[in-house]
Design an enzyme around this catalytic site. Sequence first.
Site, PDB file in Angstrom:
ATOM      1  N   ASP A 124      74.042 -48.449 -13.492  1.00  0.00           N
ATOM      2  CA  ASP A 124      73.149 -47.299 -13.619  1.00  0.00           C
ATOM      3  C   ASP A 124      71.767 -47.558 -13.034  1.00  0.00           C
ATOM      4  OD1 ASP A 124      75.295 -46.292 -14.947  1.00  0.00           O
ATOM      5  OD2 ASP A 124      74.237 -45.787 -16.787  1.00  0.00           O
ATOM      6  N   ARG A 161      63.536 -51.188 -27.891  1.00  0.00           N
ATOM      7  CA  ARG A 161      63.040 -50.236 -26.894  1.00  0.00           C
ATOM      8  C   ARG A 161      61.520 -50.092 -26.862  1.00  0.00           C
ATOM      9  NH1 ARG A 161      67.471 -51.732 -24.998  1.00  0.00           N
ATOM     10  NH2 ARG A 161      69.139 -50.208 -24.718  1.00  0.00           N
ATOM     11  N   ASP A 197      67.827 -43.569 -26.619  1.00  0.00           N
ATOM     12  CA  ASP A 197      66.906 -44.430 -25.891  1.00  0.00           C
ATOM     13  C   ASP A 197      65.892 -43.651 -25.066  1.00  0.00           C
ATOM     14  OD1 ASP A 197      67.811 -46.799 -26.904  1.00  0.00           O
ATOM     15  OD2 ASP A 197      69.137 -47.261 -25.240  1.00  0.00           O
ATOM     16  N   SER A 253      80.560 -49.885 -22.977  1.00  0.00           N
ATOM     17  CA  SER A 253      79.250 -50.406 -22.574  1.00  0.00           C
ATOM     18  C   SER A 253      78.704 -51.294 -23.676  1.00  0.00           C
ATOM     19  CB  SER A 253      78.271 -49.262 -22.289  1.00  0.00           C
ATOM     20  OG  SER A 253      77.993 -48.543 -23.478  1.00  0.00           O
TER      21      SER A 253
END
Length: 400
Positions: A16, A96, A125, A177
């Site tokens: 990505d 994050r 996120d 993932s």
Amino acid sequence: MNELNKIVLAYSGGLDTSVILKWLMETYQCPVVAYAADLGQGDELSEVAVKAKATGAAEVHILDLKEEFARDFIFPMFRANALYEGAYLLGTSIARPLIAKAQVEVAKKTGADAVSHGATGKGNDQVRFELTYMALAPELKIIAPWREWGLQGRADCVAYAEKHGIPVPVTQEKPYSSDRNLLHISFEGGILEDPWAEPPADMFVLTQSPQEAPNTPQYLEIDFASGDPVAVDDKKMSPFQIIDHLNKVGGEHGIGRVDLVENRYVGLKSRGVYETPGGTILRAAHHAVESLTLDREVMHLRDSLIPRYAELVYYGYWFAPERTALQALIDEAQKPVTGTARLQLYKGNVTVVGRKAPKSLYRPDLVTFEAGGDYQQADATGFIRLNALRLKIRAKLGER
């Protein structure tokens, strides 16, 4: 489209963000800085710089944030005993804000006027990244490719990568993932989207199966000072070293696996599987020392705030004033939390088998069933009568 001088991309080296790096260059016609944060994800960053340069990054910045992550993010959260929806230890959520904070610092250092991330428009996120950007550097433009471009999913990204010669290996070996840092590793998507499907046995990374864990239990002791762990088995360690060590020990005993369906902030339910061995051990040990050292009403007040605190972390409000205010109360309450917890690790379980504290509120001379002590048992009569008064009045009125 507004002209931009430079963009800093939160880059992992995966499919990505590699596609995003090229897309940003083509779309905005400006240099793109690839930035990656080392939060203890092991060797995953070993080829990041090479991949970023090969894809066209103007600069690459890889920052070692492991100690800051443990000291200033994980430890404060664990002082609060934060747990989202009764099970999730917030391993991705707490990472994050730090990633975004350091990204803002890289943007200022490199003279960039925009930041970008690879979070999708369906997840949490994107909120966590962007709330942090806006809280710390509202002047920066935010670019969220998954909400802007025409690519619809993984197949489109693979096709884009092949078209542009992006050196990203694409295999079907892991049909899900994963995201790893010092505190945990998470798995979602792909075959895990069926909440009835059991996770494959070979998926787990940090922990071995409890069934295959040692048949002999292991004991360890963790020392705390003002709510933070400072030593394991009498060996002083840094915050990063403590969690890293407990991850290895806990992983050997199959500790810290969680499989849950959680409520995302954007309104969707999602199935996630997590491994958090060190964090699971630390939370149990912290609770044990608190049981001796925290005043009852302070503990109950703090406990009533845990769901709200956990929501703030999960939703991405780490730098919001309400989280800061709650943290101040929590940290004040943690001042007496100094002592030692003794734990037994065995086949996926953490059991507290002992606890001690230099200023313990536990008084054997008062709680003992034997005679003696300052506690006068007869005093309980008036205490019970006063607390039952409203119940007696209600009963006399015929209401129950």
